[in-house]
Design a protein around this motif. Structure first.
Motif, short mmCIF file in Angstrom:
data_model
loop_
_atom_site.label_atom_id
_atom_site.label_comp_id
_atom_site.label_asym_id
_atom_site.label_seq_id
_atom_site.Cartn_x
_atom_site.Cartn_y
_atom_site.Cartn_z
N THR A 51 0.82 -1.21 0.00
CA THR A 51 0.00 0.00 0.00
C THR A 51 0.85 1.26 0.00
OG1 THR A 51 -1.78 -1.13 1.18
CG2 THR A 51 -1.75 1.27 1.30
N ARG A 52 1.86 1.31 0.85
CA ARG A 52 2.69 2.52 0.97
C ARG A 52 3.56 2.72 -0.26
NH1 ARG A 52 -0.45 5.15 4.23
NH2 ARG A 52 -0.76 4.06 6.22
N THR A 53 3.93 1.64 -0.91
CA THR A 53 4.68 1.77 -2.16
C THR A 53 3.77 2.24 -3.28
OG1 THR A 53 6.14 -0.04 -1.46
CG2 THR A 53 6.22 0.57 -3.77
N ALA A 54 2.59 1.62 -3.38
CA ALA A 54 1.67 1.94 -4.48
C ALA A 54 1.16 3.37 -4.41
CB ALA A 54 0.49 0.96 -4.45
N GLU A 55 0.91 3.89 -3.20
CA GLU A 55 0.34 5.22 -3.10
C GLU A 55 1.33 6.32 -3.49
OE1 GLU A 55 -0.96 5.49 0.94
OE2 GLU A 55 1.01 6.04 1.72
N ALA A 56 2.62 6.00 -3.50
CA ALA A 56 3.63 6.97 -3.92
C ALA A 56 4.07 6.78 -5.36
CB ALA A 56 4.86 6.87 -3.00
N LEU A 57 3.53 5.77 -6.03
CA LEU A 57 3.96 5.42 -7.38
C LEU A 57 3.06 6.11 -8.41
CD1 LEU A 57 5.95 3.56 -8.97
CD2 LEU A 57 4.15 1.83 -8.94
N PRO A 58 3.62 6.95 -9.27
CA PRO A 58 2.79 7.55 -10.31
C PRO A 58 2.40 6.50 -11.35
CG PRO A 58 5.08 8.10 -10.67
CD PRO A 58 5.02 7.38 -9.36
N PRO A 59 1.34 6.73 -12.12
CA PRO A 59 0.97 5.76 -13.16
C PRO A 59 2.13 5.49 -14.10
CG PRO A 59 -0.76 7.39 -12.86
CD PRO A 59 0.41 7.87 -12.05
N GLY A 60 2.44 4.22 -14.28
CA GLY A 60 3.56 3.86 -15.14
C GLY A 60 4.91 4.18 -14.56
N GLY A 61 4.99 4.41 -13.24
CA GLY A 61 6.23 4.79 -12.59
C GLY A 61 7.19 3.63 -12.41
N SER A 62 8.36 3.95 -11.89
CA SER A 62 9.42 2.96 -11.74
C SER A 62 9.66 2.65 -10.27
CB SER A 62 10.72 3.46 -12.37
OG SER A 62 11.10 4.71 -11.82
N VAL A 63 10.05 1.41 -10.01
CA VAL A 63 10.33 0.93 -8.66
C VAL A 63 11.72 0.34 -8.62
CG1 VAL A 63 9.69 -0.73 -6.86
CG2 VAL A 63 7.90 0.47 -8.14
N LEU A 64 12.50 0.73 -7.63
CA LEU A 64 13.78 0.10 -7.34
C LEU A 64 13.58 -0.86 -6.17
CD1 LEU A 64 16.90 -0.25 -7.36
CD2 LEU A 64 17.02 1.83 -5.94
N ASP A 65 13.83 -2.14 -6.41
CA ASP A 65 13.67 -3.17 -5.38
C ASP A 65 15.05 -3.71 -5.04
OD1 ASP A 65 12.94 -5.23 -3.73
OD2 ASP A 65 11.50 -6.14 -5.11
N VAL A 66 15.54 -3.35 -3.85
CA VAL A 66 16.88 -3.75 -3.41
C VAL A 66 16.77 -4.97 -2.51
CG1 VAL A 66 18.86 -3.07 -2.00
CG2 VAL A 66 17.88 -1.45 -3.65
N GLY A 67 17.55 -5.99 -2.84
CA GLY A 67 17.38 -7.28 -2.19
C GLY A 67 16.08 -7.90 -2.66
N ALA A 68 15.89 -7.84 -3.98
CA ALA A 68 14.59 -8.12 -4.58
C ALA A 68 14.16 -9.57 -4.46
CB ALA A 68 14.61 -7.70 -6.06
N GLY A 69 15.12 -10.50 -4.33
CA GLY A 69 14.74 -11.90 -4.35
C GLY A 69 14.04 -12.23 -5.65
N SER A 70 12.87 -12.86 -5.55
CA SER A 70 12.10 -13.21 -6.74
C SER A 70 10.98 -12.22 -7.04
CB SER A 70 11.51 -14.62 -6.60
OG SER A 70 12.56 -15.57 -6.47
N GLY A 71 10.97 -11.10 -6.29
CA GLY A 71 10.05 -10.02 -6.62
C GLY A 71 8.79 -9.93 -5.78
N ALA A 72 8.77 -10.54 -4.60
CA ALA A 72 7.55 -10.55 -3.79
C ALA A 72 7.10 -9.15 -3.39
CB ALA A 72 7.75 -11.41 -2.54
N ALA A 73 8.05 -8.23 -3.18
CA ALA A 73 7.69 -6.90 -2.71
C ALA A 73 7.38 -5.93 -3.85
CB ALA A 73 8.83 -6.32 -1.86
N SER A 74 7.70 -6.29 -5.08
CA SER A 74 7.56 -5.33 -6.18
C SER A 74 6.65 -5.80 -7.31
CB SER A 74 8.94 -4.98 -6.76
OG SER A 74 9.68 -6.16 -7.07
N LEU A 75 6.71 -7.06 -7.70
CA LEU A 75 5.92 -7.52 -8.84
C LEU A 75 4.41 -7.37 -8.63
CD1 LEU A 75 7.88 -10.68 -10.04
CD2 LEU A 75 7.81 -8.41 -11.09
N PRO A 76 3.88 -7.46 -7.39
CA PRO A 76 2.44 -7.23 -7.22
C PRO A 76 1.99 -5.80 -7.56
CG PRO A 76 3.28 -8.51 -5.39
CD PRO A 76 4.48 -8.02 -6.16
N LEU A 77 2.93 -4.89 -7.82
CA LEU A 77 2.58 -3.52 -8.18
C LEU A 77 2.14 -3.40 -9.63
CD1 LEU A 77 5.54 -1.86 -6.31
CD2 LEU A 77 3.11 -1.49 -5.77
N VAL A 78 2.32 -4.45 -10.42
CA VAL A 78 1.80 -4.47 -11.78
C VAL A 78 0.26 -4.47 -11.69
CG1 VAL A 78 1.69 -5.85 -13.90
CG2 VAL A 78 3.83 -5.72 -12.61
#
Length: 272
Positions: A51-78
């Motif tokens: 929620t806190r990541t998505a609310e700061a993300l502009p439409p079509g924006g970019s995310v930097l995921d550090v220690g991304a693993g397989s993407g659990a914290a970032s891929l759901p933002l699609v």
């Protein structure tokens, strides 16, 4: 505060005489387990970190995921996310992330290496996130400073309230007579970030899933973490029952976030 963080983290080192007899890397992580975590997050995206990541993300924006693993914290933002920049030390985990990103149709740039060592070749993004990473970071101030300098809008962290190996503390005493530390904690991360001048907000909740579904899975993990051979799994199960450790209580997860100081370019490195 950063020096205290480093000293507290160093106390989690496994005594040399115990580590020398380990049949497997006690600190290793399974790419398959991280992939399962990413798939669960994609199937049921939820939680304050998202929620806190998505609310700061502009439409079509970019995310930097550090220690991304397989993407659990970032891929759901699609589909809100237009580009993902993923940093991890594991090539196997980045490969898992890349395959999932391709299936979702989101462009991904991967950077293999340890943060902040690779910061100078990593693109700036709208939002930077690091989930379940900081307890592996001795120089926390440098880590957070580089993360903030690579975010135009917001930095979001997710972490357990206590060190993620804390659940094993009774077993360390039982098998090795070793008392494990009580620090650092999520509250220490907040203190370090505030010491850097950030206005840190946070919320917490119980972990969304139990750590283990089966005693056998717990025993397998505990044997590796405790530097024991797998043939001692039955001993571990007996100790867990004797010490009233089953089921393992759920961790408490913290989400921390603060606003980045301002916009920057989408190229590597800091800006002037």
């Amino acid at each position: 505060m950063d020096e205290r963080w480093r000293a507290d983290l160093e106390r989690w080192a496994i005594p040399e005489e115990i580590a020398a007899g380990a049949p497997a890397d006690p600190w290793g992580h399974s790419a398959a387990r991280f992939a399962e975590r990413a798939d669960r997050a994609l199937a049921a995206p939820e939680g304050p970190t998202l929620t806190r990541t998505a609310e700061a993300l502009p439409p079509g924006g970019s995310v930097l995921d550090v220690g991304a693993g397989s993407g659990a914290a970032s891929l759901p933002l699609v589909p809100a996310m237009g580009e993902l920049i993923a940093v991890d030390v594991s090539g196997a985990m980045l490969a898992e992330l890349t395959s999932r990103a391709a299936a979702l149709g989101v462009p991904v740039r991967t950077v293999r290496g340890r943060w902040p060592d690779v910061a100078d070749r990593t693109l700036v993004a709208d939002v930077a996130v690091a989930a379940h990473v900081v307890y592996n970071v001795p120089d926390l101030a440098a880590f957070l400073t580089a993360l903030t300098s690579h975010a135009r809008r917001r930095v979001v962290l997710e972490l357990t309230e206590r060190h993620p190996m804390s659940w094993l503390n009774p077993l360390w005493r039982h098998f090795h007579g070793v008392t494990r530390p009580l620090r650092p904690t999520a509250h220490d991360v907040i203190a370090v970030a505030e010491g850097l001048g950030h206005r840190v907000r946070h919320e917490s909740r119980p972990a969304p899933l139990s750590r283990f579904d089966r005693l056998e899975d717990l025993a397998e993990s505990a044997c590796r973490r405790l530097c024991l051979g797998r043939e001692r799994a039955d001993e571990v199960v007996s100790a867990v029952i004797e010490l009233d450790m089953w089921p393992v209580p759920r961790d408490r997860w913290f989400t921390l976030w603060w606003e980045a100081p301002g916009p920057g370019p989408s190229r590597p490195g800091k800006t002037g």
